[in-house]
Motif scaffolding. Structure first.
Motif, PDB file in Angstrom:
ATOM      1  N   VAL A 207       0.827  -1.209   0.000  1.00  0.00           N
ATOM      2  CA  VAL A 207       0.000   0.000   0.000  1.00  0.00           C
ATOM      3  C   VAL A 207       0.867   1.266   0.000  1.00  0.00           C
ATOM      4  CG1 VAL A 207      -1.546   1.380   1.456  1.00  0.00           C
ATOM      5  CG2 VAL A 207      -2.022  -1.047   1.073  1.00  0.00           C
TER       6      VAL A 207
ATOM      7  N   ILE B 290      -5.579  -3.777  -4.444  1.00  0.00           N
ATOM      8  CA  ILE B 290      -6.749  -4.189  -3.666  1.00  0.00           C
ATOM      9  C   ILE B 290      -6.229  -4.796  -2.379  1.00  0.00           C
ATOM     10  CG2 ILE B 290      -8.772  -5.682  -3.513  1.00  0.00           C
ATOM     11  CD1 ILE B 290      -9.184  -5.435  -6.453  1.00  0.00           C
ATOM     12  N   GLU B 291      -6.618  -4.165  -1.262  1.00  0.00           N
ATOM     13  CA  GLU B 291      -6.186  -4.648   0.045  1.00  0.00           C
ATOM     14  C   GLU B 291      -7.113  -5.754   0.506  1.00  0.00           C
ATOM     15  OE1 GLU B 291      -5.285  -1.889   3.351  1.00  0.00           O
ATOM     16  OE2 GLU B 291      -5.629  -0.381   1.824  1.00  0.00           O
TER      17      GLU B 291
ATOM     18  N   ILE C  93     -22.223   0.959  11.328  1.00  0.00           N
ATOM     19  CA  ILE C  93     -20.906   0.330  11.205  1.00  0.00           C
ATOM     20  C   ILE C  93     -20.454   0.361   9.753  1.00  0.00           C
ATOM     21  CG2 ILE C  93     -19.645  -1.849  11.447  1.00  0.00           C
ATOM     22  CD1 ILE C  93     -20.326  -0.602  14.126  1.00  0.00           C
ATOM     23  N   ASP C  94     -19.267   0.897   9.554  1.00  0.00           N
ATOM     24  CA  ASP C  94     -18.742   1.059   8.193  1.00  0.00           C
ATOM     25  C   ASP C  94     -17.731  -0.054   7.880  1.00  0.00           C
ATOM     26  OD1 ASP C  94     -18.091   2.158   5.741  1.00  0.00           O
ATOM     27  OD2 ASP C  94     -16.595   3.518   6.601  1.00  0.00           O
ATOM     28  N   SER C  95     -18.219  -1.294   7.861  1.00  0.00           N
ATOM     29  CA  SER C  95     -17.346  -2.420   7.523  1.00  0.00           C
ATOM     30  C   SER C  95     -17.915  -3.132   6.298  1.00  0.00           C
ATOM     31  CB  SER C  95     -17.247  -3.387   8.709  1.00  0.00           C
ATOM     32  OG  SER C  95     -16.643  -2.725   9.806  1.00  0.00           O
ATOM     33  N   ALA C  96     -17.076  -3.940   5.659  1.00  0.00           N
ATOM     34  CA  ALA C  96     -17.514  -4.619   4.444  1.00  0.00           C
ATOM     35  C   ALA C  96     -18.743  -5.488   4.717  1.00  0.00           C
ATOM     36  CB  ALA C  96     -16.377  -5.468   3.873  1.00  0.00           C
ATOM     37  N   CYS C  97     -18.716  -6.220   5.851  1.00  0.00           N
ATOM     38  CA  CYS C  97     -19.827  -7.113   6.184  1.00  0.00           C
ATOM     39  C   CYS C  97     -20.297  -6.820   7.607  1.00  0.00           C
ATOM     40  CB  CYS C  97     -19.389  -8.575   6.091  1.00  0.00           C
ATOM     41  SG  CYS C  97     -18.646  -9.028   4.511  1.00  0.00           S
TER      42      CYS C  97
ATOM     43  N   LYS D  22     -12.581   0.407   0.176  1.00  0.00           N
ATOM     44  CA  LYS D  22     -13.906   0.785  -0.307  1.00  0.00           C
ATOM     45  C   LYS D  22     -13.973   0.955  -1.814  1.00  0.00           C
ATOM     46  CE  LYS D  22     -15.167   3.282   3.799  1.00  0.00           C
ATOM     47  NZ  LYS D  22     -15.789   4.556   4.180  1.00  0.00           N
ATOM     48  N   LEU D  23     -12.839   1.230  -2.443  1.00  0.00           N
ATOM     49  CA  LEU D  23     -12.870   1.379  -3.898  1.00  0.00           C
ATOM     50  C   LEU D  23     -12.967   0.016  -4.559  1.00  0.00           C
ATOM     51  CD1 LEU D  23     -10.448   4.068  -5.263  1.00  0.00           C
ATOM     52  CD2 LEU D  23     -12.884   4.185  -4.847  1.00  0.00           C
ATOM     53  N   HIS D  24     -13.619   0.002  -5.699  1.00  0.00           N
ATOM     54  CA  HIS D  24     -13.773  -1.164  -6.559  1.00  0.00           C
ATOM     55  C   HIS D  24     -14.662  -2.240  -5.943  1.00  0.00           C
ATOM     56  CE1 HIS D  24     -13.074  -3.679  -9.959  1.00  0.00           C
ATOM     57  NE2 HIS D  24     -12.779  -4.672  -9.165  1.00  0.00           N
ATOM     58  N   ALA D  25     -14.203  -2.903  -4.903  1.00  0.00           N
ATOM     59  CA  ALA D  25     -15.003  -4.000  -4.365  1.00  0.00           C
ATOM     60  C   ALA D  25     -14.721  -4.144  -2.886  1.00  0.00           C
ATOM     61  CB  ALA D  25     -14.678  -5.298  -5.095  1.00  0.00           C
ATOM     62  N   ARG D  26     -15.762  -4.513  -2.148  1.00  0.00           N
ATOM     63  CA  ARG D  26     -15.668  -4.716  -0.714  1.00  0.00           C
ATOM     64  C   ARG D  26     -16.073  -6.135  -0.384  1.00  0.00           C
ATOM     65  NH1 ARG D  26     -18.571  -0.124   2.949  1.00  0.00           N
ATOM     66  NH2 ARG D  26     -16.887  -0.250   4.446  1.00  0.00           N
TER      67      ARG D  26
ATOM     68  N   PRO E  98     -16.002 -10.249   0.081  1.00  0.00           N
ATOM     69  CA  PRO E  98     -15.479 -11.347  -0.734  1.00  0.00           C
ATOM     70  C   PRO E  98     -15.320 -10.947  -2.201  1.00  0.00           C
ATOM     71  CG  PRO E  98     -17.248 -12.117   0.699  1.00  0.00           C
ATOM     72  CD  PRO E  98     -17.224 -10.618   0.810  1.00  0.00           C
TER      73      PRO E  98
ATOM     74  N   GLU F 109     -16.208  -9.570  -9.037  1.00  0.00           N
ATOM     75  CA  GLU F 109     -15.379  -8.497  -8.501  1.00  0.00           C
ATOM     76  C   GLU F 109     -14.009  -8.463  -9.177  1.00  0.00           C
ATOM     77  OE1 GLU F 109     -17.247 -10.632  -6.664  1.00  0.00           O
ATOM     78  OE2 GLU F 109     -18.798  -9.148  -6.184  1.00  0.00           O
TER      79      GLU F 109
END
Lengths: 413, 413
Positions: free
Chosen positions: B212, B220-221, B355-359, B386-390, B392, B397
């Motif tokens: 990063v 993609i992290e 909550i600002d998490s992917a899942c 958050k960019l592109h895909a969150r 799985p 994706e």
């Protein structure tokens, strides 16, 4: 990190948490108030803008650049009207993209959410300050704006008016301006990993490359447009000329204007004289040696093919096949927009499937690569990268998503 | 750029152009051949793998790590079977995401396309080599793999077999292994801007941060999972304990296992003794001073809250409100997965929206954050950006999109 920036980004983070939960009505109300505030403070804006204009003139800025900087009543009203147009656009936040019901009873909802904090680095035109702030507001995002020094007074008054206008409706810190420091603040912003979710450089190739090469924050690249028009041997000549003229000189300074025309050898003899007639007094044509045998023009160099002129200049090359055109585009394109003019559907199909650009056109002008023209209503820019979003960046493209998962006690086997 | 890498990336680019146009049938046929090749060459793979194992043992690698590196017949067959599972998954390439008909007659199709070239940096487990290469093949992408030195022989034979297996169906250069050089090749790869479209680091926090902080190629992290479980005062105790046990110790080494439990003070007196009973012989519990008054445990430090243990250790904190739980998560979460256990729908709604998490889960284990569990069939990893895909990253994706625009001579007014 610079202390003042740290303070602003901390406020931006708090504001972002609230913006995530703001409903459409509140966001629209804020936009209406911003439009009103701009109209109510025309004189104040013009006064502040005059300071930038005077400074620009004193420092010897070109007339064209001074004009880009200028705000007058008409432009301020137009800016306010553009803000009002955002009100009627669909709010993407909260949209359910997918709903998945799993055999174990889990319900997985993929829901659209704001991205968070946008860092925007831009130059000159002060209307960008309002455009971007309002796009961010409508999409539930927070903006941290780093405008050019030349527009400092204009950007300050516009930001101040916007913050005042929204203060009873939204967290004021959702609009932030970095109005201190110099170029080093660009570097601070693009290294604010963990504070800023994405940076978008809006400006020349130098700025974009600097950001791409140095940012630790994710970047969306916009605006590099070395666009191509291929005139196939089966092109309709009227369409070919109309589209060539439109794509090159309707507005040559923008990224979706074409820079190189590739002409199939079988049609060059009829197309090029028509092109010359349409262009010769307005456009500097640079052709390869085969082109020079048909119309008078300067010799094109490899540098010409790689250059985004954004000006009344065009490179022209004769190719012996569709494949050669595709290869040329593959080598020189910035993956923004390319078009083919042909009446042959198979040829068009082959072209559209072989070109790896954000927008690929059959029998239409590349000038349509634009959020407004696509029906998105407004845009942050045109992305030339492949991650996240490609082409016009509208409100949808300014969002991310989140999975909300509803269970009744499910555990994994 | 390293000469050998330059050669490989140039080949990768050519391969990518062909992969973009490959139909589903060809890609599936290639996968079937790969699966067969793996099964046909079990002994050869085991022989090569043994070289890595012997080297690992000689260099004093821990038994657990050596086990991660080991390939035996069962594992090779399982790997081949995983490849076959990809065959039945939908091919996202060519899907029409949106179709827009404009008033001027332009037809705009937003079509799903491969991203292009993936650079993958990973460690140890050689099955990743096959998993990722096959995910890339199915999604029309090219992979450039930089595996760990410790798995060099295994990665070489697996790549060789895959390339041989696909050679009559796909461009062989769509699978590339960097099997030379050391850590400096990671840096070469993440700076290959213009050659590689995205890099995905799969490994520890150190590797991810290095990528990063230094990459010029978009990243993609994946995989950083400091996940939280909040036991609300209105939780069903049985669900709470079942989910706690599952989320913590069903497989503690993975990113979707929980690391911190937040317990509402009103339920702590009943929940914590049950937790202690379920955990005390298996999990090292670290609680705050209030937790210590209810069950015996070590005192948790702020470092504990920030740590992704991936082990039989858990931090526990008593909170006096939903809001305090949300604030704690906001401060420490890596935005991967968090869950609330409550019977109160309003409380659940508030948690899921804050909550600002992917899942974000209601009454289910965070262990479901997984491509297979979501029904995606397979995954490249879990994105925490958050960019592109969150969340799985499945085949969808791993794609981008392109606008294909069909006109009849339209020009812009």
């Amino acid at each position: 990190m610079n202390e003042q920036l740290f303070k602003q980004l901390t406020q931006a983070k708090q504001a972002s948490r609230h913006m995530m939960t703001m409903n459409t009505q509140s966001k629209n109300q804020a936009l209406i108030k911003i439009a009103q505030a701009l109209k109510d403070h025309v004189l104040e804006i013009i006064n502040e803008n005059q300071k930038d204009i005077e400074h620009a003139k004193a420092s010897g800025m070109s007339d064209a650049m001074v004009d880009r900087l200028l705000l007058n009543e008409d432009r301020i009203v137009a800016m306010a009207d553009d803000v009002l147009k955002l009100v009627s656009l669909d709010d993407p936040v909260g949209d359910i993209i997918r709903e998945i019901k799993r055999p174990n009873g889990l319900l997985i909802k993929q829901v659209r959410v704001p991205i968070g904090i946008f860092g925007i680095i831009y130059e000159s035109r002060p209307n960008v300050t309002v455009d971007i702030a309002c796009l961010c507001i409508k999409s539930g995002n927070v903006c941290v704006l780093k405008g050019g020094k030349e527009a400092m007074h204009s950007n300050r008054i516009l930001t101040k008016l916007m913050r005042e206008a929204i203060k009873e409706t939204l967290p004021v810190d959702c609009v932030q301006l970095i109005d201190y420091g110099g170029r080093e603040m660009v570097d601070e912003l693009i290294h604010a990993y963990g504070y800023v979710d994405v940076v978008v450089p809006r400006g020349g190739a130098g700025l974009i490359q600097h950001v791409v090469q140095n940012a630790t924050v994710p970047v969306i690249e916009t605006g590099a447009g070395n666009c191509h028009l291929y005139i196939d041997k089966e092109a309709d000549l009227k369409k070919a000329i109309d589209i060539t003229v439109n794509a090159k000189i309707q507005r040559p300074s923008v990224c979706n204007a074409i820079e190189t025309i590739l002409v199939h050898q079988d049609i060059a003899g009829t197309y090029l004289p028509l092109l010359y007639e349409a262009f010769h007094e307005r456009v500097d044509i640079r052709g390869d040696s085969k082109v020079q045998k048909i119309i008078p023009c300067q010799l094109a160099t490899l540098t010409d093919y790689a250059t985004e002129y954004d000006d009344y200049i065009v490179a022209v090359k004769i190719v012996d096949s569709l494949q050669e055109a595709i290869e040329h585009i593959y080598q020189y394109s910035t993956k923004h927009s390319e078009a083919i003019i042909t009446e042959n559907q198979d040829t068009a199909h082959m072209f559209l499937n072989s070109i790896d650009s954000a927008c690929v056109y059959h029998n239409a002008s590349t000038r349509f690569s634009d959020g407004g023209q696509f029906g998105f209503g407004a845009e942050l820019g045109i992305s030339t990268q492949k991650l996240h979003a490609r082409g016009p960046l509208g409100l949808f493209e300014m969002t991310s998503y989140q999975y909300k998962i509803y269970g009744q006690g499910q555990v994994r086997e």
